[in-house]
Design a protein around this motif. Structure first.
Motif, mmCIF file in Angstrom:
data_model
loop_
_atom_site.group_PDB
_atom_site.id
_atom_site.type_symbol
_atom_site.label_atom_id
_atom_site.label_comp_id
_atom_site.label_asym_id
_atom_site.label_seq_id
_atom_site.Cartn_x
_atom_site.Cartn_y
_atom_site.Cartn_z
ATOM 1 N N LEU A 1 0.812 -1.213 0.000
ATOM 2 C CA LEU A 1 0.000 0.000 0.000
ATOM 3 C C LEU A 1 0.847 1.266 0.000
ATOM 4 C CD1 LEU A 1 -0.267 1.141 3.293
ATOM 5 C CD2 LEU A 1 -1.180 -1.174 3.405
ATOM 6 N N TRP A 2 2.084 1.201 0.526
ATOM 7 C CA TRP A 2 2.983 2.361 0.462
ATOM 8 C C TRP A 2 3.478 2.592 -0.963
ATOM 9 C CZ3 TRP A 2 4.581 5.638 4.494
ATOM 10 C CH2 TRP A 2 4.082 5.295 5.760
ATOM 11 N N ASN A 3 3.392 1.573 -1.788
ATOM 12 C CA ASN A 3 3.834 1.679 -3.168
ATOM 13 C C ASN A 3 2.691 1.994 -4.127
ATOM 14 O OD1 ASN A 3 5.870 1.354 -5.283
ATOM 15 N ND2 ASN A 3 4.725 -0.488 -5.850
ATOM 16 N N THR A 4 1.511 1.445 -3.841
ATOM 17 C CA THR A 4 0.378 1.625 -4.749
ATOM 18 C C THR A 4 -0.489 2.819 -4.395
ATOM 19 O OG1 THR A 4 -1.012 0.152 -3.422
ATOM 20 C CG2 THR A 4 0.294 -0.861 -5.198
ATOM 21 N N TYR A 5 -0.359 3.324 -3.162
ATOM 22 C CA TYR A 5 -1.164 4.455 -2.688
ATOM 23 C C TYR A 5 -2.665 4.152 -2.770
ATOM 24 C CZ TYR A 5 3.212 7.116 -3.328
ATOM 25 O OH TYR A 5 4.513 7.563 -3.282
ATOM 26 N N ASP A 6 -3.041 2.910 -2.512
ATOM 27 C CA ASP A 6 -4.457 2.564 -2.628
ATOM 28 C C ASP A 6 -5.218 2.964 -1.370
ATOM 29 O OD1 ASP A 6 -4.253 0.436 -0.684
ATOM 30 O OD2 ASP A 6 -3.434 -0.855 -2.250
ATOM 31 N N SER A 7 -6.477 2.579 -1.301
ATOM 32 C CA SER A 7 -7.357 3.056 -0.229
ATOM 33 C C SER A 7 -6.936 2.594 1.153
ATOM 34 C CB SER A 7 -8.795 2.602 -0.498
ATOM 35 O OG SER A 7 -8.873 1.182 -0.558
ATOM 36 N N ARG A 8 -6.083 1.587 1.233
ATOM 37 C CA ARG A 8 -5.607 1.128 2.537
ATOM 38 C C ARG A 8 -4.570 2.073 3.134
ATOM 39 N NH1 ARG A 8 -3.330 -4.472 0.661
ATOM 40 N NH2 ARG A 8 -2.707 -3.062 -1.018
ATOM 41 N N PHE A 9 -3.994 2.938 2.307
ATOM 42 C CA PHE A 9 -2.947 3.847 2.764
ATOM 43 C C PHE A 9 -3.584 5.092 3.366
ATOM 44 C CE2 PHE A 9 0.240 7.234 2.021
ATOM 45 C CZ PHE A 9 1.275 6.699 2.770
ATOM 46 N N ASN B 1 -2.465 4.686 -8.039
ATOM 47 C CA ASN B 1 -3.400 5.534 -7.299
ATOM 48 C C ASN B 1 -2.771 6.804 -6.752
ATOM 49 O OD1 ASN B 1 -5.795 3.645 -7.294
ATOM 50 N ND2 ASN B 1 -4.279 2.336 -6.292
ATOM 51 N N ILE B 2 -1.524 7.065 -7.108
ATOM 52 C CA ILE B 2 -0.873 8.262 -6.572
ATOM 53 C C ILE B 2 -1.625 9.497 -7.062
ATOM 54 C CG2 ILE B 2 0.812 8.498 -8.453
ATOM 55 C CD1 ILE B 2 2.842 9.348 -6.262
ATOM 56 N N THR B 3 -1.855 10.447 -6.141
ATOM 57 C CA THR B 3 -2.733 11.584 -6.404
ATOM 58 C C THR B 3 -2.031 12.891 -6.052
ATOM 59 O OG1 THR B 3 -4.661 10.220 -5.888
ATOM 60 C CG2 THR B 3 -4.972 12.607 -5.861
ATOM 61 N N ALA B 4 -2.081 13.838 -6.952
ATOM 62 C CA ALA B 4 -1.489 15.150 -6.696
ATOM 63 C C ALA B 4 -2.244 15.856 -5.575
ATOM 64 C CB ALA B 4 -1.523 15.987 -7.971
#
Length: 698
Positions: free
Chosen positions: A87-95, A657-660
């Motif tokens: 999740l630290w790599n994908t930035y998904d909803s679990r992060f 999923n990384i978001t500005a």
């Protein structure tokens, strides 16, 4: 800002009395928990507490957070088949601020929480506050100034990490009196002012390059100079452009000045890049004391450096070799790294190197494992034959277009065209002028993969896995001194080097438009990276060689060591048209920021860097990859320069999923926010809690 109270012991209100220290001559300090607070108002006590500060930095490398908070979710590394910190790599909803657990979708209980780093950094800050507050009670000038230097440095370093990760945080600069405190979240501008003030104070109080508590790993004036430059550069970089315009020119010039001090005081660079990491021969070996090393987390065989204060970094950079090799290469203490497959290099990471001329690539990536467990003699394999081979070819290489690569029993259409394959040794620890991978179709050949076939990046397709576990890992943490397969490593973890100081100064020159000065500093780093005349480009080494001095190096373990570590790489297999050579190479830039090397132009094209400034800045980011790959700072560097979103999207396929305007900062730990109280003793409202959180995480 809302003033609030906090009742959670161990964050800001704890006086840190139990931190251990590092390096042999200051690892064996007394347990300070048995002393009263009055002890730390004496010269003996305050110096003991100053020595103990070294233990706070060892924590950073004791578990999964080492790579989760620093390397994942960037352009350089992505996750392999192990999903511990996915999740630290994908930035998904679990992060998010709550952290994750198996109940909320995490792969296991080892996942890193946003509170891990937060808590430990404040723990160290509390000790620093005690030293700074009590220093005026010490009449011995030498002890007082030395202790202040260490306290200001660690407090500045810890607030640097907090602010780099979370943005504005709570600034606690005095010892807490009691368990309930009123404090507020400071602005990011105020936090950087505090960081810079502390590091300036450390720079002033350190007495040059005098080593007071150990050898090369001791913090000195050059250490403070290096991190002061980083803090000044961070304050005036893109992430803070909404408020930092008045600081920029002065910050860049001051950073240049302090970098120059460090370079003059500790230069020149170590001649051979391998001496920094690959040529590690055992506990407290001379290569841990190189002048180029400005800061390290010290480890050795002492009990104080084990457990969560131990070095676990050898687990994170190697592929799952014991699995995909079908048992032909089994893991053990004789191989310097464990096959936990956490950090898989991206295509960018391989392609940003000059595969022919840059020695750093071949002194960093481990591309060959020897067979140490013969599973089936009928296949014609012998112990000590290459068992795993990663060919790091380039996109324009078509040598292997028709080859079938895969697992340990190759399919019958494996091709071995002896007119094209370079010379290779089977069953020997050195390359020589005989042998190929195999000479018969359908016979045993090693587990083999390439980066490219038919101009396509095929490395992640090994065995048709959904997420690949076969890659060329890096060797900067390998440690053959371990006395148990999963035991702690004993080597220091380098946290700052002089080559980075050159790149920091070069970046400041770029930001001032002084491209010629920047090129000169960059060339110092690149000149060291060139092959020297007479070097064997096929030779490889790593910290596995420490096993030669390991008490376990007997019997079958000694045989496994010899069979596993063949001291060879795939340089010539990866550059198949290149004749064998021992000539020097040349990486020196002659123009900047235009007419850059092809590998850099390719990167710049992909991210749309067209102006001189963008080209120069992104070239330096590329050079940082080549020089500092895996050295625990990539996420913060990309966040600082405003390039995290663009480069992660361009080069990390898993960071979808990384978001500005969100992921440039980490979430404030929810456990911290939930412990806050208003002045009347009541809990914060949901609206107040939301105001404390970073954007996008509510």
């Amino acid at each position: 800002m809302n003033k609030i109270k906090h009742t959670r012991i161990g964050l800001l209100i704890m006086i840190s009395l139990s931190i251990n220290s590092c390096a042999k001559d200051f690892l064996e300090e007394e347990d300070t928990t048995r002393y009263s607070t009055e002890y730390f108002e004496t010269a003996e006590g305050i110096e003991a507490l100053a020595v103990s500060l070294y233990g706070n930095i060892r924590w950073h490398f004791g578990y999964e957070w080492a790579y989760g908070t620093t390397l994942y979710g960037t352009d350089e590394f992505t996750n392999a088949n192990d999903l511990t910190n996915e999740l630290w790599n994908t930035y998904d909803s679990r992060f998010g601020p709550l952290g994750a657990s198996p109940e909320t979708g995490a792969a296991n209980k080892n996942v890193t929480s946003p509170s891990d780093l937060w808590d430990q950094l404040y723990y160290g800050i509390a000790s620093c506050n005690t030293i700074i507050a009590n220093a005026n009670k010490i009449s011995n000038d030498e002890i007082r100034n030395r202790s202040l230097a260490h306290a200001y440095f660690l407090r500045g370093y810890n607030y640097y990490r907090l602010t780099a990760q979370y943005g504005g945080v709570v600034l606690q600069t005095e010892p807490a009196k009691g368990v309930i405190r009123n404090f507020e979240r400071a602005s990011e501008e105020a936090c950087w002012e505090q960081v810079i003030s502390d590091l300036r104070n450390a720079y002033t109080h350190f007495e040059g390059e005098i080593f007071t508590y150990g050898k090369g790993i001791t913090w000195t004036k050059a250490t403070a100079a290096h991190f002061l430059a980083k803090a000044l550069l961070f304050r005036s970089s893109e992430r803070n452009d909404s408020w930092n315009s008045s600081y920029k020119v002065a910050d860049f010039n001051e950073a240049i000045d302090v970098c120059t001090y460090a370079i003059n005081a500790r230069g020149p660079l170590t001649n051979n890049y391998s001496d920094l990491y690959a040529n590690w021969t055992g506990i407290d070996c001379p290569n841990e004391q190189l002048d180029e090393i400005l800061m390290a987390a010290g480890h050795n065989a002492d009990e104080a450096t084990k457990g969560r204060f131990g070095n676990r970094t050898y687990n994170y950079f190697t592929p799952q070799f014991s699995s995909f090799s079908g048992g032909w290469v089994k893991r053990g203490v004789w191989i310097g790294g464990m096959d936990f497959q956490r950090c898989r290099p991206t295509e960018y990471t391989y392609s940003v190197f000059n595969h022919v001329d840059d020695a750093r690539m071949w002194k960093t990536f481990k591309t060959v494992y020897g067979t140490n467990n013969v599973v089936n003699n009928a296949l014609g394999v012998n112990a000590g034959d290459p068992g795993i081979i990663m060919i790091l070819n380039t996109k324009d290489d078509h040598t292997y277009d028709g080859y079938t690569f895969g697992a340990y029993v190759q399919s019958p259409n494996w091709k071995d065209d002896n007119s094209r394959l370079p010379e290779w040794t089977v069953g020997s620890r050195q390359t020589k002028s005989s042998g190929n991978l195999t000479s018969q179709v359908g016979k045993y050949v090693p587990n083999v993969s390439v980066l490219y076939q038919n101009g396509q990046y095929v490395a992640p397709n090994f065995k048709n896995q959904s997420i690949c576990n076969f890659f060329a890992g890096i060797n900067k943490t390998d440690d053959g001194s371990r006395t148990a397969e999963k035991g702690d490593a004993h080597r220091d973890v380098t946290m700052a080097r002089l080559s980075e100081t050159y790149l920091l100064r070069a970046e400041c020159y770029v930001r001032l438009g002084q491209y010629g000065n920047a090129m000169s500093d960059i060339n110092v780093v690149r000149n060291r990276a060139q092959w020297k005349s007479g070097e064997n480009r096929s030779f490889y080494s790593d910290g596995s060689q420490a096993f030669e001095n390991n008490t376990l190096n007997t019997g079958s373990a000694a045989t496994n060591y010899t069979n596993s570590n063949l001291n060879m790489n795939t340089y010539y297999l990866s550059n198949p048209t290149l004749p064998v050579t021992t000539a020097a190479s040349n990486l020196e830039l002659t123009a900047f920021p235009n007419n850059l090397p092809a590998e850099d132009e390719d990167v710049l094209s992909k991210i749309g860097a067209t102006t001189d400034y963008d080209r120069a800045l992104n070239f330096i980011l590329n050079e940082r990859t080549r020089e500092l790959l895996g050295e625990w700072q990539r996420w913060e560097t990309l966040s600082r320069t405003g390039t995290l979103i663009k480069r992660a999207k361009a080069f990390n396929p898993e960071a979808v999923n990384i978001t500005a305007n969100k992921h440039e900062l980490r979430p404030i730990p929810q456990t911290f926010i939930d412990g806050l109280l208003n002045d009347d003793g009541n809990n914060l409202s949901d609206e107040q809690k939301a105001a404390w959180q970073n954007p996008g995480y509510n």
